[in-house]
Motif scaffolding. Structure first.
Motif, PDB file in Angstrom:
ATOM      1  N   ASP A  78       4.251  17.922  10.008  1.00  0.00           N
ATOM      2  CA  ASP A  78       2.820  18.233   9.927  1.00  0.00           C
ATOM      3  C   ASP A  78       2.532  19.586  10.593  1.00  0.00           C
ATOM      4  OD1 ASP A  78       2.619  15.675   8.954  1.00  0.00           O
ATOM      5  OD2 ASP A  78       1.347  14.917  10.574  1.00  0.00           O
ATOM      6  N   HIS A  79       1.610  20.347  10.022  1.00  0.00           N
ATOM      7  CA  HIS A  79       1.168  21.582  10.672  1.00  0.00           C
ATOM      8  C   HIS A  79      -0.351  21.564  10.850  1.00  0.00           C
ATOM      9  CE1 HIS A  79       5.113  23.368  10.261  1.00  0.00           C
ATOM     10  NE2 HIS A  79       5.124  23.054   8.980  1.00  0.00           N
ATOM     11  N   PRO A  80      -0.836  21.641  12.097  1.00  0.00           N
ATOM     12  CA  PRO A  80      -2.274  21.779  12.310  1.00  0.00           C
ATOM     13  C   PRO A  80      -2.708  23.222  12.042  1.00  0.00           C
ATOM     14  CG  PRO A  80      -1.118  21.459  14.418  1.00  0.00           C
ATOM     15  CD  PRO A  80      -0.070  21.490  13.357  1.00  0.00           C
ATOM     16  N   ILE A 101       0.657  24.355  16.198  1.00  0.00           N
ATOM     17  CA  ILE A 101       1.851  24.085  17.001  1.00  0.00           C
ATOM     18  C   ILE A 101       2.250  25.503  17.395  1.00  0.00           C
ATOM     19  CG2 ILE A 101       4.287  23.362  16.952  1.00  0.00           C
ATOM     20  CD1 ILE A 101       3.439  21.141  15.020  1.00  0.00           C
ATOM     21  N   MET A 137       4.422  31.621  11.677  1.00  0.00           N
ATOM     22  CA  MET A 137       3.539  30.915  10.741  1.00  0.00           C
ATOM     23  C   MET A 137       2.089  31.329  11.028  1.00  0.00           C
ATOM     24  SD  MET A 137       3.300  26.869   9.746  1.00  0.00           S
ATOM     25  CE  MET A 137       5.005  26.675   9.233  1.00  0.00           C
ATOM     26  N   HIS A 180       5.195  27.455  16.391  1.00  0.00           N
ATOM     27  CA  HIS A 180       5.268  27.885  14.990  1.00  0.00           C
ATOM     28  C   HIS A 180       4.533  29.207  14.778  1.00  0.00           C
ATOM     29  CE1 HIS A 180       6.109  23.481  13.576  1.00  0.00           C
ATOM     30  NE2 HIS A 180       7.046  23.980  14.358  1.00  0.00           N
ATOM     31  N   CYS A 212      -0.574  28.225  12.327  1.00  0.00           N
ATOM     32  CA  CYS A 212      -0.288  26.862  12.746  1.00  0.00           C
ATOM     33  C   CYS A 212      -0.578  26.748  14.238  1.00  0.00           C
ATOM     34  CB  CYS A 212       1.164  26.505  12.479  1.00  0.00           C
ATOM     35  SG  CYS A 212       1.543  24.831  13.031  1.00  0.00           S
TER      36      CYS A 212
HETATM   37 CU    CU Z   1       3.352  24.251  12.433  1.00  0.00          CU
END
Ligand code: CU
Length: 504
Positions: free
Chosen positions: A423-425, A486, A494, A489, A484
């Motif tokens: 999952d990516h927030p 996280i 990202m 990331h 993202c």
């Molecule tokens: Cu992410």
């Protein structure tokens, strides 16, 4: 000072020069190794005994006496903080963990006298100087340029800078975050402790009578007396989770509630990578607000998923028998081989004489779901590989990045597709959005945000799933970002640039 696109290139070159100047690695702050927090491969339980009394984070003193003006000092520094019994060297703002809460109202002018007092700490494994930092006001609807929420600025050890945020267009009743945003040091500094809340007060009275608390959820792992260091690219790929999970810096604090009382909890996930599936034993929680403000009415939920960077406001009513109840994070599989953990975050303890509070039936009638034909649609594909994160196949560097060009006064639909097994927030700066659809992931998360008139700036893009968000482009042009949340990331690329231009 106005930062233009040309300045951005200039800053990039300055940063590159700084990196290649070969400043010696003085005072390696972080030593030793260590594994990621437990839970790999299966589900485990973290159930510490009830700890100290719950405390809200301290409130930042306002140095201004003028109405409509808030002026604060924010100093990034290493301080000795008691982490569950160990006196540790934590990266703080103003010696506090979590950092002091800045309280403002819509319409205020917020001045931040910022000082980087982090010592020189050498470079991290991504090649960035560890002490390079700045200030991002996550969630504030303010300019991304000049001396406002400008993530292109970078400050070296000893630098000072005066930030100024015009909150004329800010959404009231919001819980926002201040934290560093220098590419490649964000994860490490956030993990090490640099996080605080900015609360924008209500402009309506409906919730003012309820006892209100701020819950900052944060995990850490220590290596000796220091935050566990980043030693491998794999840690950046997974995102770091700590084995010590705290609410406002305390392990399993005890919060009192009177029988029959309703309390309002503003909750921030200030962890780097840990997702919380929040549940209050034997109680329903009523969601009344999200990142961008209050909802039209309470939405009852048995649990709510909160990914890194997300905020939620809930009402809870002490409607059960008088005893203690656990505020839990239930196991959740966010990908990357972990089934997640069941964690006792806090203990809610019924005490005192009975009151008879009521959950209101409406909250903010101004909250509406938009029904607007977008001016254009963008598609963003998130992926990971070779120790990097990508948006549309491009990993962010200061010289090369994926960008979206938008015009003020328009609405866009962004379809964000997750082609990875994690999952990516997804977080966008400056403008909050509404969720149109979510495919995959937790079904109750999807159904809440697809039906409630919620304004959000972080939305979970489920592994191998997708989301569609409606993004208003309002009030502020300049170079903003999306990435993202996280934060590891983000540091491995990202991230992209949101190039907001004037009206068409
Ligand atoms: Cu992410």
């Amino acid at each position: 000072m106005e930062l233009t696109r040309r300045d951005f290139v200039k800053y990039s070159i300055a940063a590159a020069t700084y990196l290649t100047a070969g400043r010696s690695a003085v005072g390696q702050m972080m030593g030793g190794g260590g594994m990621m927090g437990g839970g790999m491969g299966g589900s485990t339980t973290i159930d510490p005994p009830a700890g100290a009394a719950f405390k809200d984070p301290v409130v930042m003193p306002n140095l201004s006496t003028m109405h409509g003006s808030v002026e604060v000092n924010v100093e990034a520094k290493i301080s000795q903080i008691n982490i569950n019994g160990t006196i540790a060297d934590i990266l703080t703002y103003n010696d506090c963990y979590p950092a002091p809460t800045i309280k403002v109202n819509k319409g205020d002018n917020l001045k931040v006298h910022f000082k980087n007092s982090l010592p020189m700490m050498g470079t991290n494994i991504l090649g960035q100087h560890r002490e390079m930092t700045n200030l991002h006001t996550h969630g504030l609807h303010v300019s991304p340029s000049g001396n406002s929420d400008n993530s292109m600025l970078m400050f070296m050890s000893g630098d000072t800078f005066d930030y100024e945020f015009d909150l004329m267009n800010q959404y009231p009743s919001t819980l926002n975050i201040y934290h560093p945003h220098v590419h490649k040091t964000v994860a490490e500094q956030y993990w090490g402790g640099m996080t605080g809340a900015i609360v924008v007060e209500d402009d309506i009275d409906i919730l003012k009578g309820y006892e209100t608390h701020l819950l900052i959820l944060k995990d850490i792992a220590l290596s000796g007396t220091e935050p566990e260091p980043y030693t491998s690219t794999m840690e950046y790929m997974h995102g770091k989770e700590g084995n010590t999970v705290m609410v406002n810096g305390i392990v399993n604090p005890v919060l009192g509630i009177k029988p029959g009382q309703v309390q309002r909890w503003r909750i921030l996930n200030a962890s780097n990578a840990r997702f919380y599936k929040l549940s209050l034993e034997n109680h329903t929680m009523y969601v009344v607000g999200t990142e961008g403000g209050l909802l039209d009415k309470p939405y009852p939920v048995p649990y709510i998923l909160l990914s890194p960077g997300e905020r939620v406001e809930v009402l809870v009513k002490a409607s059960q028998a008088t005893r203690n109840y656990k505020f839990l994070s239930l196991p959740y599989n966010r990908g990357c081989g972990s089934m997640g953990q069941k964690i006792t975050l806090m203990t809610l303890s019924y005490k005192g004489s009975r009151v008879n509070d009521v959950i209101p039936s409406t909250i903010d009638p101004r909250a509406k779901r938009l029904n607007i034909t977008p001016d254009k649609t963008e598609r963003l594909v998130l992926s990971m590989g070779q120790g990097k994160g990508y948006i549309n196949g491009i990993t962010f560097t200061m010289e090369n990045y994926f960008s979206i060009q938008s015009h003020l006064g328009t609405y866009e639909v962004w379809e964000i597709v997750n082609e990875s097994g994690m999952d990516h927030p997804f977080h966008q700066h400056v403008n909050a959005c509404q969720v149109l659809s979510i495919t995959g992931g937790d079904s109750s998360y999807a159904s809440l945000y697809m039906k409630a008139p919620a304004w959000k700036d972080v939305v979970i893009v489920p592994k191998m799933g997708s989301v569609k968000i409606l993004v208003p482009v309002m009030d502020y042009d300049g170079m903003a970002m999306f990435h993202c949340h996280i934060l590891e990331h983000e540091d491995i690329g990202m991230m992209g640039i949101w190039d907001i231009m004037g009206e068409m």
